[in-house]
Scaffold this motif. Structure first.
Motif, PDB file in Angstrom:
ATOM      1  N   SER A 116       0.842  -1.198   0.000  1.00 44.39           N
ATOM      2  CA  SER A 116       0.000   0.000   0.000  1.00 44.39           C
ATOM      3  C   SER A 116       0.878   1.249   0.000  1.00 44.39           C
ATOM      4  O   SER A 116       2.065   1.211   0.350  1.00 44.39           O
ATOM      5  CB  SER A 116      -0.929   0.010   1.225  1.00 44.39           C
ATOM      6  OG  SER A 116      -1.778  -1.117   1.231  1.00 44.39           O
ATOM      7  N   ARG A 117       0.263   2.374  -0.348  1.00 53.48           N
ATOM      8  CA  ARG A 117       1.026   3.618  -0.389  1.00 53.48           C
ATOM      9  C   ARG A 117       1.566   3.976   0.988  1.00 53.48           C
ATOM     10  O   ARG A 117       2.715   4.370   1.142  1.00 53.48           O
ATOM     11  CB  ARG A 117       0.164   4.754  -0.918  1.00 53.48           C
ATOM     12  CG  ARG A 117       0.890   6.097  -0.970  1.00 53.48           C
ATOM     13  CD  ARG A 117      -0.048   7.212  -1.356  1.00 53.48           C
ATOM     14  NE  ARG A 117      -0.731   6.909  -2.597  1.00 53.48           N
ATOM     15  CZ  ARG A 117      -1.731   7.633  -3.077  1.00 53.48           C
ATOM     16  NH1 ARG A 117      -2.174   8.678  -2.404  1.00 53.48           N
ATOM     17  NH2 ARG A 117      -2.304   7.306  -4.219  1.00 53.48           N
ATOM     18  N   HIS A 118       0.720   3.855   2.011  1.00 55.31           N
ATOM     19  CA  HIS A 118       1.115   4.188   3.377  1.00 55.31           C
ATOM     20  C   HIS A 118       1.106   2.920   4.220  1.00 55.31           C
ATOM     21  O   HIS A 118       0.313   2.003   3.989  1.00 55.31           O
ATOM     22  CB  HIS A 118       0.159   5.214   3.994  1.00 55.31           C
ATOM     23  CG  HIS A 118       0.120   6.517   3.255  1.00 55.31           C
ATOM     24  ND1 HIS A 118       1.206   7.338   3.144  1.00 55.31           N
ATOM     25  CD2 HIS A 118      -0.881   7.141   2.583  1.00 55.31           C
ATOM     26  CE1 HIS A 118       0.883   8.407   2.453  1.00 55.31           C
ATOM     27  NE2 HIS A 118      -0.376   8.314   2.087  1.00 55.31           N
ATOM     28  N   ALA A 119       2.001   2.900   5.198  1.00 54.04           N
ATOM     29  CA  ALA A 119       2.062   1.749   6.079  1.00 54.04           C
ATOM     30  C   ALA A 119       0.885   1.724   7.051  1.00 54.04           C
ATOM     31  O   ALA A 119       0.456   0.646   7.478  1.00 54.04           O
ATOM     32  CB  ALA A 119       3.388   1.754   6.853  1.00 54.04           C
ATOM     33  N   LYS A 120       0.352   2.885   7.409  1.00 53.75           N
ATOM     34  CA  LYS A 120      -0.712   2.969   8.408  1.00 53.75           C
ATOM     35  C   LYS A 120      -1.929   3.687   7.822  1.00 53.75           C
ATOM     36  O   LYS A 120      -1.814   4.564   6.958  1.00 53.75           O
ATOM     37  CB  LYS A 120      -0.210   3.745   9.640  1.00 53.75           C
ATOM     38  CG  LYS A 120       0.928   3.052  10.392  1.00 53.75           C
ATOM     39  CD  LYS A 120       0.433   1.811  11.106  1.00 53.75           C
ATOM     40  CE  LYS A 120       1.529   1.229  11.991  1.00 53.75           C
ATOM     41  NZ  LYS A 120       1.053   0.048  12.735  1.00 53.75           N
ATOM     42  N   ARG A 121      -3.088   3.316   8.360  1.00 49.62           N
ATOM     43  CA  ARG A 121      -4.328   3.928   7.874  1.00 49.62           C
ATOM     44  C   ARG A 121      -4.417   5.394   8.286  1.00 49.62           C
ATOM     45  O   ARG A 121      -5.020   6.205   7.584  1.00 49.62           O
ATOM     46  CB  ARG A 121      -5.521   3.130   8.397  1.00 49.62           C
ATOM     47  CG  ARG A 121      -6.865   3.601   7.863  1.00 49.62           C
ATOM     48  CD  ARG A 121      -7.968   2.623   8.199  1.00 49.62           C
ATOM     49  NE  ARG A 121      -7.848   1.391   7.427  1.00 49.62           N
ATOM     50  CZ  ARG A 121      -8.571   0.294   7.632  1.00 49.62           C
ATOM     51  NH1 ARG A 121      -9.462   0.270   8.633  1.00 49.62           N
ATOM     52  NH2 ARG A 121      -8.408  -0.778   6.882  1.00 49.62           N
ATOM     53  N   ARG A 562       8.808   4.752  -7.697  1.00 50.76           N
ATOM     54  CA  ARG A 562       8.279   5.921  -8.396  1.00 50.76           C
ATOM     55  C   ARG A 562       7.072   6.482  -7.659  1.00 50.76           C
ATOM     56  O   ARG A 562       6.899   7.708  -7.564  1.00 50.76           O
ATOM     57  CB  ARG A 562       7.906   5.533  -9.826  1.00 50.76           C
ATOM     58  CG  ARG A 562       7.533   6.748 -10.687  1.00 50.76           C
ATOM     59  CD  ARG A 562       7.228   6.348 -12.119  1.00 50.76           C
ATOM     60  NE  ARG A 562       8.432   5.833 -12.778  1.00 50.76           N
ATOM     61  CZ  ARG A 562       8.634   4.549 -13.066  1.00 50.76           C
ATOM     62  NH1 ARG A 562       7.712   3.642 -12.749  1.00 50.76           N
ATOM     63  NH2 ARG A 562       9.741   4.158 -13.648  1.00 50.76           N
ATOM     64  N   ALA A 563       6.239   5.590  -7.118  1.00 52.51           N
ATOM     65  CA  ALA A 563       5.081   6.058  -6.353  1.00 52.51           C
ATOM     66  C   ALA A 563       5.537   6.793  -5.089  1.00 52.51           C
ATOM     67  O   ALA A 563       4.953   7.819  -4.708  1.00 52.51           O
ATOM     68  CB  ALA A 563       4.185   4.883  -5.994  1.00 52.51           C
ATOM     69  N   ALA A 564       6.589   6.288  -4.420  1.00 52.68           N
ATOM     70  CA  ALA A 564       7.104   6.975  -3.238  1.00 52.68           C
ATOM     71  C   ALA A 564       7.671   8.338  -3.597  1.00 52.68           C
ATOM     72  O   ALA A 564       7.481   9.322  -2.863  1.00 52.68           O
ATOM     73  CB  ALA A 564       8.176   6.107  -2.567  1.00 52.68           C
ATOM     74  N   GLY A 576       9.423   6.527   1.361  1.00 53.68           N
ATOM     75  CA  GLY A 576      10.269   5.442   0.896  1.00 53.68           C
ATOM     76  C   GLY A 576      10.926   4.691   2.033  1.00 53.68           C
ATOM     77  O   GLY A 576      10.357   4.539   3.127  1.00 53.68           O
ATOM     78  N   LEU A 577      12.128   4.226   1.815  1.00 46.81           N
ATOM     79  CA  LEU A 577      12.850   3.359   2.742  1.00 46.81           C
ATOM     80  C   LEU A 577      12.963   3.997   4.130  1.00 46.81           C
ATOM     81  O   LEU A 577      13.398   5.137   4.273  1.00 46.81           O
ATOM     82  CB  LEU A 577      14.254   3.089   2.185  1.00 46.81           C
ATOM     83  CG  LEU A 577      15.153   2.180   3.019  1.00 46.81           C
ATOM     84  CD1 LEU A 577      14.608   0.755   3.049  1.00 46.81           C
ATOM     85  CD2 LEU A 577      16.576   2.184   2.460  1.00 46.81           C
ATOM     86  N   GLY A 578      12.550   3.239   5.151  1.00 43.45           N
ATOM     87  CA  GLY A 578      12.693   3.695   6.526  1.00 43.45           C
ATOM     88  C   GLY A 578      11.621   4.649   6.989  1.00 43.45           C
ATOM     89  O   GLY A 578      11.695   5.145   8.111  1.00 43.45           O
ATOM     90  N   THR A 579      10.615   4.943   6.156  1.00 48.12           N
ATOM     91  CA  THR A 579       9.515   5.819   6.557  1.00 48.12           C
ATOM     92  C   THR A 579       8.230   5.006   6.625  1.00 48.12           C
ATOM     93  O   THR A 579       8.214   3.814   6.340  1.00 48.12           O
ATOM     94  CB  THR A 579       9.344   6.972   5.555  1.00 48.12           C
ATOM     95  OG1 THR A 579       8.877   6.446   4.300  1.00 48.12           O
ATOM     96  CG2 THR A 579      10.673   7.688   5.317  1.00 48.12           C
ATOM     97  N   GLY A 584       8.688  -0.044   0.949  1.00 43.85           N
ATOM     98  CA  GLY A 584       9.170  -1.288   0.372  1.00 43.85           C
ATOM     99  C   GLY A 584      10.310  -1.144  -0.611  1.00 43.85           C
ATOM    100  O   GLY A 584      10.890  -2.152  -1.023  1.00 43.85           O
ATOM    101  N   GLY A 585      10.649   0.057  -1.062  1.00 45.48           N
ATOM    102  CA  GLY A 585      11.697   0.224  -2.061  1.00 45.48           C
ATOM    103  C   GLY A 585      13.086   0.315  -1.451  1.00 45.48           C
ATOM    104  O   GLY A 585      13.299   0.120  -0.252  1.00 45.48           O
ATOM    105  N   ARG A 586      14.067   0.628  -2.305  1.00 44.17           N
ATOM    106  CA  ARG A 586      15.470   0.749  -1.889  1.00 44.17           C
ATOM    107  C   ARG A 586      15.858   2.192  -1.625  1.00 44.17           C
ATOM    108  O   ARG A 586      16.949   2.444  -1.133  1.00 44.17           O
ATOM    109  CB  ARG A 586      16.396   0.190  -2.959  1.00 44.17           C
ATOM    110  CG  ARG A 586      16.305  -1.291  -3.185  1.00 44.17           C
ATOM    111  CD  ARG A 586      17.288  -1.751  -4.262  1.00 44.17           C
ATOM    112  NE  ARG A 586      18.644  -1.314  -3.973  1.00 44.17           N
ATOM    113  CZ  ARG A 586      19.302  -0.412  -4.700  1.00 44.17           C
ATOM    114  NH1 ARG A 586      18.711   0.178  -5.723  1.00 44.17           N
ATOM    115  NH2 ARG A 586      20.548  -0.057  -4.390  1.00 44.17           N
ATOM    116  N   TRP A 587      15.003   3.140  -1.965  1.00 37.22           N
ATOM    117  CA  TRP A 587      15.382   4.554  -1.902  1.00 37.22           C
ATOM    118  C   TRP A 587      14.598   5.280  -0.827  1.00 37.22           C
ATOM    119  O   TRP A 587      13.413   5.032  -0.632  1.00 37.22           O
ATOM    120  CB  TRP A 587      15.137   5.235  -3.252  1.00 37.22           C
ATOM    121  CG  TRP A 587      16.079   4.766  -4.316  1.00 37.22           C
ATOM    122  CD1 TRP A 587      15.916   3.682  -5.128  1.00 37.22           C
ATOM    123  CD2 TRP A 587      17.334   5.354  -4.675  1.00 37.22           C
ATOM    124  NE1 TRP A 587      16.993   3.556  -5.973  1.00 37.22           N
ATOM    125  CE2 TRP A 587      17.879   4.576  -5.715  1.00 37.22           C
ATOM    126  CE3 TRP A 587      18.044   6.459  -4.221  1.00 37.22           C
ATOM    127  CZ2 TRP A 587      19.097   4.879  -6.308  1.00 37.22           C
ATOM    128  CZ3 TRP A 587      19.257   6.760  -4.807  1.00 37.22           C
ATOM    129  CH2 TRP A 587      19.777   5.970  -5.843  1.00 37.22           C
TER     130      TRP A 587
END
Length: 883
Positions: A116-121, A562-564, A576-579, A584-587
């Protein structure tokens, strides 16, 4: 109360422009009726004609809840496959595509499905609010991040799905849905909350009378704190005194296992006292294992999510640094954790941190939280790997010191021998850490005793003073090693701080020298390339929404990356990464934003995988600030240059229109008048007059043709379309042809020619040189007085031939002689004074320049007028047979 405070309170109560309103239905536990109450409120809004939509509602099979859904428009769920399981989530993009006025979103703390775009609702809800959509949502009190450890202590259950407290604090309205624990348990037994099998398990594990009562109290405290904050704001709006935020809460943390617990406790204390709060870590240069470093970073990230400020300080003493920082920030409360220290640690640092803060923090409130409730798990933490190379240095240094001491024993007194061993301890302490230094001290103690204290090669000591000497030596060796180790650690910390400061200064220096966007990006890439463990990419977004790599690593982005990047650009927040957004990406994407929005996107990808450490993320963010400012400055410079060019273009356009509209209209008007006279009078006009009218029409047509030819020639010159068809030609023929073309124009003047008998040939485009001479002659004739002299002369130099045209006109002032060759320039008093298109001499300059020549201006005849000289280079003359 000041007017500024009252104004702030009024502004805080006003709805933020373009942002939706959030209403939260808060409950103590599942089953109290939050979702039912939310749907009931939605039904009332629907009856009032509000455009609403159900984003996601979890009924859990409850009949009364499902009945309340009837008639409410619903957004179809978005389904996805993950590890063989079909998951359904709220279709955020579907809602944003056709936004309603109000959206219902159940279970605010829910974790979205993978991908999903965001980890949390709750992050989805924030995006809906930013889009101007009102949201109704539900949440249980145990999902608040600040209460997580307290809920665990009460229920024995670790709640995994949490949301930051600031989300609840920013809600426009909180409605407490309360149900006594006895009634909730009856609903559970009747199967109105869960199915019977789940209900019995829930009652045994979580929904006990005691747990529900405690959770109910937490929910009421949370709602009461919000009511209290609202009441204080109302008082301030009326200009009356109310409890205001005073001071600041500082929480000191280290990398122990209780750091997150301390952060949550500090958040609750700060919320109750209405205090801003900071989490402070003091780096004294000590070495930490990976687990303690991970604990520290996790606590810092938790503090950021809960709305606290994260500060990293460096100093030699934790207590002194904390107190000094509290004085600088005008803090009123320092909160630290207290745990039992082992004897070795107490011997190293002396009194505990709490005791030192109490002695140093005069006027400060010092609060100590006992964090020893989890001592057993703390013992299981991973230890730092032993550096055997450092420990091997201890016996080696002791051996070298012993050999040196034996060699010097004959010439050095016994008390001085100990200094050799102390030097060995210092070397080991400086080169390694405290453990090897203590080992070296112990080995030096034994070597000193065996080799130099009677009886030799024995641990037995005969003289009492030798016992004191050995003990004193051991004490001094331990203290010296400890001091040297601490100084080394502080030096390492200072070097790290200096490295970060140097990075900021170096980047600022490079950015100061950068004058355009590409130079700014090149400076940034050069700075970040010094970190070999990461990849850097700087992206820009085109007007059609496509990403372009402007500097750094050229990598193809996956769809998720690209979506991030799109989300980070649109919302000016990291993703992106760590947020928590598309992690889920590398960046890791960090937007470099100015006042008008993002200017570029900074992408960081660790080569070893895994998220960036918190300290490195903060340093990159710090470097991003001057980088964004430099990009904004470069953008401003480009805008100013574009505005300047636009102004020059408009000025040139106005001059062209003014010149062309007048000079083209004049011959056309004369031609039309002559033709109208011929048509109207016809044979009535005498033959001589008709002939004069026709000749005048022809002259004006030729004049018009020259103007148009000048425009065409200037266009060809400007675009490089003027081709030179060179040939050998006699200069006298060019003069004769030009005078013949301008015979009617030169008729009122006394034309003189000065042509030498022998002239070299010119290798030129004859038509162009003739046109240039025609332009100069016409310009001189236009401003010469009637019956004035006009002189055409040819002069031959060593490497050039000169055409000179002199007149008796008003002349050209010296300060304007360089400008008369500019397009559309007309001198106020000179040979261009207000007549003509302003292209003749500019074309002349261009034609001569195409041949490698030039045009100069001098004095005219008899001290009057001006002389324009055409300079053309001479080429080696052709042979006679070639002629």
């Amino acid at each position: 109360m000041s007017d500024a405070q009252r104004a702030d309170a009024l502004l805080a109560d006003m709805p933020r422009e373009g942002r939706g309103r959030l209403k939260v239905f808060l409950g103590a536990a599942p089953g109290v009726g939050k979702t039912f109450a939310m749907l009931q409120a939605a039904q009332a809004q629907l009856r009032q004609g509000v455009d609403l939509r159900v984003g996601v509602v979890e009924t859990h099979g409850r009949a009364e809840t499902e009945a309340m859904l009837v008639g409410l428009p619903q957004q179809p769920a978005l389904r996805s496959e993950y590890r063989g399981v079909t998951l359904s989530e709220m279709d955020l993009d579907g809602i944003l595509a056709t936004p309603p006025k109000l959206v219902l979103v159940d279970e605010l703390a829910h974790s979205n499905a993978h991908g999903s775009r965001h980890a949390k609702r709750w992050q989805d809800v924030q995006e809906l609010l930013d889009a101007g959509i009102d949201v109704y949502t539900t949440v249980n009190v145990q999902h608040l991040e600040a209460l997580n450890d307290q809920v665990r202590d009460i229920t024995g259950v670790q709640v995994r799905e949490t949301l930051p407290d600031w989300v609840l604090q920013e809600a426009d309205e909180i409605l407490l849905i309360d149900l006594p624990p006895r009634e909730l348990l009856e609903r559970l037994r009747d199967g109105k909350v869960y199915v019977p099998e789940q209900a019995r398990a829930a009652i045994d594990a979580f929904f006990s009378q005691t747990n529900l009562t405690a959770l109910r109290e937490l929910a009421m405290q949370t709602a009461a704190a919000r009511v209290d904050a609202d009441l204080n704001r109302r008082y301030r709006q009326q200009g009356q005194e109310a409890p205001t935020v005073r001071g600041r809460l500082l929480l000191g943390i280290d990398g122990d296992a209780q750091a997150e617990r301390l952060v949550r406790h500090a958040c609750r204390v700060a919320e109750r006292r209405h205090l801003p709060w900071s989490v402070v870590h003091v780096e004294v240069g000590g070495e930490r294992d990976e687990q303690r470093l991970g604990n520290l970073q996790a606590a810092q990230q938790l503090a950021e999510r809960l709305g606290g400020e994260v500060v990293v300080l460096r100093g030699s003493s934790v207590a002194d640094t904390l107190v000094e920082h509290a004085r600088e920030r005008r803090a009123s409360l320092i909160l630290v954790g207290r745990s039992r220290q082992r004897l070795r640690r107490r011997w190293r640092v002396g009194r505990g941190l709490a005791e030192r803060l109490l002695s140093l923090g005069e006027g400060l409130e010092v609060s100590v939280l006992d964090t020893e409730v989890e001592r057993a798990p703390a013992r299981l933490r991973a230890r730092q790997p032993v550096q055997w190379r450092d420990y091997l240095l201890a016996p080696l240094a002791t051996g070298v010191a012993a050999a040196a001491a034996l060699g010097l024993a004959q010439i050095v007194e016994l008390p001085n021998i100990s200094l050799i061993f102390l030097a060995a301890v210092l070397v080991v302490a400086v080169r390694s850490s405290l453990g090897p230094a203590l080992l070296c001290a112990g080995l030096s103690f034994l070597a000193y005793n065996l080799l130099f204290i009677e009886p030799l090669l024995s641990l037995k000591i005969e003289r009492q003073q030798d016992v004191l000497t050995l003990l004193f030596f051991l004490l001094m060796a331990a203290l010296t090693g400890n001091l040297a180790t601490r100084q080394r650690q502080q030096l390492q910390a200072l070097r790290q701080t200096q490295g970060e400061t140097t990075a900021l200064l170096e980047l600022s220096r490079k950015l100061t020298a950068a004058t355009d966007r590409q130079a700014v990006l090149a400076a940034a890439t050069q700075q970040f390339s010094q970190w070999h463990e990461i990849e850097v990419s700087l992206l820009a977004r085109s007007s059609d929404g496509l990403w372009k790599v402007e500097a750094g690593a050229q990598r193809l982005l996956t769809e998720q990356e690209r979506a991030a990047a799109d989300w980070a650009w649109q919302h000016a927040q990291p993703a992106g990464l760590g947020t928590g957004t598309l992690p889920g990406g590398r960046w890791w994407w960090w937007p470099l934003s100015g006042e008008e929005g993002p200017l570029a996107l900074l992408g960081i990808s660790p080569k070893q995988g895994g998220p960036l450490p918190a300290d490195q993320r903060r340093l990159i963010a710090a470097l991003g600030q001057p980088l964004a400012q430099a990009l904004e400055r470069a953008q401003l410079a480009e805008d100013l240059e574009a505005a300047r060019l636009h102004g020059q273009t408009e000025e040139l356009r106005s001059a062209l229109l003014a010149s062309v509209s007048h000079d083209l209209r004049t011959p056309l008007t004369a031609m039309r008048g002559s033709i109208d006279s011929l048509l109207a009078l016809g044979e009535q006009i005498p033959l001589a007059d008709r002939r004069e009218l026709l000749e005048g029409t022809r002259d004006e047509a030729e004049r018009l043709d020259r103007y148009i030819q000048n425009l065409l020639d200037m266009t060809r010159l400007g675009h490089g379309g003027l081709k030179l068809a060179r040939d050998w030609v006699a200069p006298a023929d060019i003069v004769a042809s030009a005078l013949q073309r301008l015979r009617p124009v030169l008729a009122p003047l006394q034309v003189e020619t000065a042509l030498p008998g022998e002239l070299p040939l010119l290798y030129v485009h004859a038509a162009l040189i003739e046109q240039a001479l025609v332009n100069v002659l016409e310009n001189a004739a236009r401003f010469s007085p009637s019956q004035g002299r006009l002189r055409v002369a040819l002069e031959v130099g060593r490497e050039e031939l000169r055409f000179s045209v002199s007149d008796q006109g008003p002349g050209i002032p010296e300060h304007e002689r360089e400008k008369i060759f500019d397009m559309f320039y007309t001198a106020a008093r000179g040979d261009r004074g207000g007549q003509g298109t302003g292209l003749g001499l500019a074309i002349c300059q261009g034609m001569l320049g195409a041949h490698g020549g030039r045009v100069t201006v001098g004095e005219g005849l008899d001290g009057r007028g001006a002389t324009l000289t055409l300079h053309l280079p001479l080429h080696p003359q052709p042979l006679a047979e070639d002629e």
